[in-house]
Motif scaffolding. Sequence first.
Motif, PDB file in Angstrom:
ATOM      1  N   THR A 206       0.848  -1.192   0.000  1.00  0.00           N
ATOM      2  CA  THR A 206       0.000   0.000   0.000  1.00  0.00           C
ATOM      3  C   THR A 206       0.885   1.243   0.000  1.00  0.00           C
ATOM      4  OG1 THR A 206      -1.665  -1.199   1.232  1.00  0.00           O
ATOM      5  CG2 THR A 206      -1.867   1.192   1.226  1.00  0.00           C
ATOM      6  N   LEU A 207       0.642   2.118  -0.968  1.00  0.00           N
ATOM      7  CA  LEU A 207       1.387   3.380  -1.024  1.00  0.00           C
ATOM      8  C   LEU A 207       0.428   4.537  -0.728  1.00  0.00           C
ATOM      9  CD1 LEU A 207       3.451   2.842  -4.294  1.00  0.00           C
ATOM     10  CD2 LEU A 207       4.269   2.631  -1.936  1.00  0.00           C
ATOM     11  N   VAL A 208       0.960   5.578  -0.116  1.00  0.00           N
ATOM     12  CA  VAL A 208       0.166   6.784   0.117  1.00  0.00           C
ATOM     13  C   VAL A 208       0.537   7.764  -0.992  1.00  0.00           C
ATOM     14  CG1 VAL A 208      -0.475   8.553   1.787  1.00  0.00           C
ATOM     15  CG2 VAL A 208       0.425   6.351   2.591  1.00  0.00           C
ATOM     16  N   ILE A 209      -0.449   8.075  -1.819  1.00  0.00           N
ATOM     17  CA  ILE A 209      -0.187   8.908  -3.003  1.00  0.00           C
ATOM     18  C   ILE A 209      -0.770  10.302  -2.798  1.00  0.00           C
ATOM     19  CG2 ILE A 209      -0.618   9.130  -5.499  1.00  0.00           C
ATOM     20  CD1 ILE A 209       1.108   6.696  -4.780  1.00  0.00           C
ATOM     21  N   PRO A 210       0.066  11.352  -2.877  1.00  0.00           N
ATOM     22  CA  PRO A 210      -0.496  12.705  -2.799  1.00  0.00           C
ATOM     23  C   PRO A 210      -1.251  13.027  -4.082  1.00  0.00           C
ATOM     24  CG  PRO A 210       1.903  12.790  -3.042  1.00  0.00           C
ATOM     25  CD  PRO A 210       1.524  11.341  -3.057  1.00  0.00           C
ATOM     26  N   VAL A 211      -2.519  13.400  -3.944  1.00  0.00           N
ATOM     27  CA  VAL A 211      -3.293  13.734  -5.148  1.00  0.00           C
ATOM     28  C   VAL A 211      -3.500  15.241  -5.282  1.00  0.00           C
ATOM     29  CG1 VAL A 211      -4.405  11.488  -5.440  1.00  0.00           C
ATOM     30  CG2 VAL A 211      -5.464  13.170  -3.954  1.00  0.00           C
ATOM     31  N   ALA A 212      -3.410  15.952  -4.164  1.00  0.00           N
ATOM     32  CA  ALA A 212      -3.424  17.418  -4.157  1.00  0.00           C
ATOM     33  C   ALA A 212      -2.777  17.820  -2.833  1.00  0.00           C
ATOM     34  CB  ALA A 212      -4.863  17.941  -4.233  1.00  0.00           C
ATOM     35  N   PRO A 213      -2.210  19.025  -2.735  1.00  0.00           N
ATOM     36  CA  PRO A 213      -1.650  19.420  -1.439  1.00  0.00           C
ATOM     37  C   PRO A 213      -2.767  19.374  -0.395  1.00  0.00           C
ATOM     38  CG  PRO A 213      -1.002  20.952  -3.167  1.00  0.00           C
ATOM     39  CD  PRO A 213      -2.050  20.052  -3.758  1.00  0.00           C
ATOM     40  N   GLY A 214      -2.582  18.607   0.670  1.00  0.00           N
ATOM     41  CA  GLY A 214      -3.624  18.467   1.689  1.00  0.00           C
ATOM     42  C   GLY A 214      -4.572  17.316   1.416  1.00  0.00           C
ATOM     43  N   ASP A 215      -4.265  16.473   0.436  1.00  0.00           N
ATOM     44  CA  ASP A 215      -5.158  15.355   0.116  1.00  0.00           C
ATOM     45  C   ASP A 215      -4.338  14.183  -0.435  1.00  0.00           C
ATOM     46  OD1 ASP A 215      -7.336  13.792  -0.436  1.00  0.00           O
ATOM     47  OD2 ASP A 215      -8.105  15.038  -2.079  1.00  0.00           O
ATOM     48  N   CYS A 216      -4.448  13.043   0.238  1.00  0.00           N
ATOM     49  CA  CYS A 216      -3.714  11.848  -0.202  1.00  0.00           C
ATOM     50  C   CYS A 216      -4.666  10.674  -0.313  1.00  0.00           C
ATOM     51  CB  CYS A 216      -2.611  11.496   0.807  1.00  0.00           C
ATOM     52  SG  CYS A 216      -1.240  12.652   0.794  1.00  0.00           S
ATOM     53  N   ARG A 217      -4.282   9.683  -1.091  1.00  0.00           N
ATOM     54  CA  ARG A 217      -5.095   8.466  -1.267  1.00  0.00           C
ATOM     55  C   ARG A 217      -4.225   7.235  -1.055  1.00  0.00           C
ATOM     56  NH1 ARG A 217      -8.627  11.469  -1.186  1.00  0.00           N
ATOM     57  NH2 ARG A 217     -10.123  12.107  -2.779  1.00  0.00           N
ATOM     58  N   LEU A 218      -4.864   6.158  -0.557  1.00  0.00           N
ATOM     59  CA  LEU A 218      -4.143   4.891  -0.431  1.00  0.00           C
ATOM     60  C   LEU A 218      -4.285   4.130  -1.750  1.00  0.00           C
ATOM     61  CD1 LEU A 218      -5.329   3.785   3.122  1.00  0.00           C
ATOM     62  CD2 LEU A 218      -3.158   4.849   2.497  1.00  0.00           C
ATOM     63  N   THR A 219      -3.171   3.630  -2.256  1.00  0.00           N
ATOM     64  CA  THR A 219      -3.201   2.869  -3.517  1.00  0.00           C
ATOM     65  C   THR A 219      -2.374   1.602  -3.344  1.00  0.00           C
ATOM     66  OG1 THR A 219      -3.324   4.925  -4.755  1.00  0.00           O
ATOM     67  CG2 THR A 219      -2.620   2.997  -5.985  1.00  0.00           C
ATOM     68  N   GLN A 220      -2.938   0.489  -3.750  1.00  0.00           N
ATOM     69  CA  GLN A 220      -2.181  -0.760  -3.676  1.00  0.00           C
ATOM     70  C   GLN A 220      -1.545  -1.047  -5.019  1.00  0.00           C
ATOM     71  OE1 GLN A 220      -4.473  -4.005  -2.105  1.00  0.00           O
ATOM     72  NE2 GLN A 220      -4.030  -3.280  -0.047  1.00  0.00           N
ATOM     73  N   ILE A 221      -0.278  -1.445  -4.964  1.00  0.00           N
ATOM     74  CA  ILE A 221       0.346  -1.866  -6.233  1.00  0.00           C
ATOM     75  C   ILE A 221       0.967  -3.256  -6.024  1.00  0.00           C
ATOM     76  CG2 ILE A 221       0.817   0.499  -7.031  1.00  0.00           C
ATOM     77  CD1 ILE A 221       3.802  -0.056  -6.373  1.00  0.00           C
ATOM     78  N   PRO A 222       1.092  -4.035  -7.088  1.00  0.00           N
ATOM     79  CA  PRO A 222       1.752  -5.336  -6.948  1.00  0.00           C
ATOM     80  C   PRO A 222       3.209  -5.129  -6.541  1.00  0.00           C
ATOM     81  CG  PRO A 222       0.696  -5.103  -9.113  1.00  0.00           C
ATOM     82  CD  PRO A 222       0.662  -3.758  -8.464  1.00  0.00           C
ATOM     83  N   VAL A 223       3.731  -6.002  -5.688  1.00  0.00           N
ATOM     84  CA  VAL A 223       5.094  -5.793  -5.183  1.00  0.00           C
ATOM     85  C   VAL A 223       6.119  -5.696  -6.318  1.00  0.00           C
ATOM     86  CG1 VAL A 223       4.808  -6.742  -2.871  1.00  0.00           C
ATOM     87  CG2 VAL A 223       5.328  -8.276  -4.730  1.00  0.00           C
ATOM     88  N   GLU A 224       5.874  -6.446  -7.409  1.00  0.00           N
ATOM     89  CA  GLU A 224       6.895  -6.426  -8.475  1.00  0.00           C
ATOM     90  C   GLU A 224       6.930  -5.095  -9.231  1.00  0.00           C
ATOM     91  OE1 GLU A 224       4.403  -8.586  -8.289  1.00  0.00           O
ATOM     92  OE2 GLU A 224       3.264  -8.603 -10.162  1.00  0.00           O
ATOM     93  N   LYS A 225       5.909  -4.235  -9.006  1.00  0.00           N
ATOM     94  CA  LYS A 225       5.916  -2.920  -9.679  1.00  0.00           C
ATOM     95  C   LYS A 225       6.595  -1.845  -8.834  1.00  0.00           C
ATOM     96  CE  LYS A 225       2.876  -3.563 -13.285  1.00  0.00           C
ATOM     97  NZ  LYS A 225       1.443  -3.728 -13.280  1.00  0.00           N
ATOM     98  N   LEU A 226       6.957  -2.186  -7.596  1.00  0.00           N
ATOM     99  CA  LEU A 226       7.473  -1.142  -6.695  1.00  0.00           C
ATOM    100  C   LEU A 226       8.763  -0.506  -7.233  1.00  0.00           C
ATOM    101  CD1 LEU A 226       7.130   0.404  -4.030  1.00  0.00           C
ATOM    102  CD2 LEU A 226       8.570  -1.317  -2.929  1.00  0.00           C
ATOM    103  N   GLU A 227       9.670  -1.324  -7.717  1.00  0.00           N
ATOM    104  CA  GLU A 227      10.954  -0.784  -8.186  1.00  0.00           C
ATOM    105  C   GLU A 227      10.742   0.213  -9.333  1.00  0.00           C
ATOM    106  OE1 GLU A 227      14.078  -3.686  -8.871  1.00  0.00           O
ATOM    107  OE2 GLU A 227      15.078  -2.261 -10.212  1.00  0.00           O
ATOM    108  N   THR A 228       9.870  -0.139 -10.277  1.00  0.00           N
ATOM    109  CA  THR A 228       9.594   0.773 -11.401  1.00  0.00           C
ATOM    110  C   THR A 228       8.961   2.057 -10.891  1.00  0.00           C
ATOM    111  OG1 THR A 228       8.874  -1.268 -12.425  1.00  0.00           O
ATOM    112  CG2 THR A 228       8.657   0.728 -13.744  1.00  0.00           C
ATOM    113  N   PHE A 229       8.059   1.915  -9.896  1.00  0.00           N
ATOM    114  CA  PHE A 229       7.415   3.098  -9.329  1.00  0.00           C
ATOM    115  C   PHE A 229       8.474   4.027  -8.707  1.00  0.00           C
ATOM    116  CE2 PHE A 229       5.682   5.440  -5.787  1.00  0.00           C
ATOM    117  CZ  PHE A 229       4.559   6.042  -6.346  1.00  0.00           C
ATOM    118  N   ILE A 230       9.361   3.444  -7.903  1.00  0.00           N
ATOM    119  CA  ILE A 230      10.391   4.278  -7.244  1.00  0.00           C
ATOM    120  C   ILE A 230      11.286   4.926  -8.305  1.00  0.00           C
ATOM    121  CG2 ILE A 230      12.388   4.251  -5.687  1.00  0.00           C
ATOM    122  CD1 ILE A 230      11.041   1.964  -4.141  1.00  0.00           C
ATOM    123  N   GLN A 231      11.607   4.160  -9.347  1.00  0.00           N
ATOM    124  CA  GLN A 231      12.449   4.699 -10.429  1.00  0.00           C
ATOM    125  C   GLN A 231      11.843   5.977 -11.010  1.00  0.00           C
ATOM    126  OE1 GLN A 231      15.488   3.250 -11.248  1.00  0.00           O
ATOM    127  NE2 GLN A 231      15.649   5.250 -12.232  1.00  0.00           N
TER     128      GLN A 231
END
Length: 356
Positions: free
Chosen positions: A327-352
């Motif tokens: 589960t990642l916490v994604i900022p969608v606007a300043p003062g507003d974030c959403r929880l988003t789940q991604i498959p573990v194998e996508k994490l490295e690409t996301f961080i990249q």
Amino acid sequence: MKKITINASRKYDVITGPGLISQAGQLIRTALSDNAKTVCIVSDDNVSPLYRAPLKKSLTEAGFKVVSFIFPHGEPNKSLSTVSHLMEFLAGKQLTRSDALIALGGGITGDLTGFAAASYLRGVRFIQIPTTLLAAVDSSVGGKTGVNLKAGKNLAGAFWQPSLVLFDTDTIKTLPYSILLDGAAEAIKAGMIADRNLLDYIMQADSLTDPEVFTTLSDRAIRIKQAVVEADERDTGARQLLNLGHTIGHAIEKCSNFEITHGHAVAMGMAIIARAAKNLNWSREDCLSPLLAVLNKYKFPLDCPYSAAQLAEAALKDKKRTGDTITLVIPVAPGDCRLTQIPVEKLETFIQKGLA
Ligand SMILES: NC(=O)c1ccc[n+]([C@@H]2O[C@H](COP(=O)([O-])OP(=O)(O)OC[C@H]3O[C@@H](n4cnc5c(N)ncnc54)[C@H](O)[C@@H]3O)[C@@H](O)[C@H]2O)c1
Ligand SMILES: [Zn+2]
């Protein structure tokens, strides 16, 4: 003196103001309201010489017998070994279930004291006396306690609420500036999650060392935490928003062998996640520019020295992984974030995508 009452599984006050350590005895007596005879002050070897004597005096005057457990400062000592020494110490001093522990120090002291309090005799009460801005704005409130394992941060812990939180604002005077900044990072996080005005306030503040400024930060950040904790004390839903920047931040702390401190790692983690969200078009509004503006104003180092592969490997050992997703916490606007789940194998690409 300001007071916020937290209505969690235990109801308790968070009291903020100057000179509170010298009044702590009476305030703690009132909060414990009964038969506590002995209290154990837990503190590290930096904080103890600064604040333990006046605290002990005040507690003794309020009729408590006081014992003290001092441990070496630093994240590597937020460990099962320190908790084990502390619990053996409590047993040796014959503390009973009606007695209490007092965490005098930063987030490390609070986390490990709270965990020992949750476990010793299956649970004794404890009081938080935060002496860092980070502990005041974040870790002393909400009842998440725990220690690190070799595999990662905070992997052993318990939900255990304090009976009282006393933030003596005078303690911030002795705090080195870089440690003050660790607390500012958590306040910026609180703003990013839930309060755009708090972000603007931090952006416009003249100096973090001004008591009016850091008292405002702690007040606003604690109110945000209060709402989240009261809605989801055990971290199954909305409370996970408080982890903004933390999955990657914990990985950075771990990769650096804790040379990079928690708040600085969270600042880097937030910048990485906001950049990735922007590059992937996951944000509704630009979150990256206001975040970078405030982090740069306070000169947070933001160049992450680790690769996406290193960070992903460290993060996947983190407890926030659930099965095959993270589960990642994604900022969608300043003062507003959403929880988003991604498959573990996508994490490295996301961080990249988030590394500049
Ligand atoms: N439980 C939670 O909800 C939560 C939330 C955020 C962070 N945390 C945890 O908090 C920890 C970080 O907390 P921290 O940044 O307060 O670290 P810390 O407790 O190590 O304090 C930082 C340093 O400042 C020194 N210090 C503390 N108060 C001082 C004072 N008034 N004057 C001079 N020196 C002082 C300490 O001895 C230490 O060397 C991390 O382990 C993190 O995981 C927990
Ligand atoms: Zn944190």
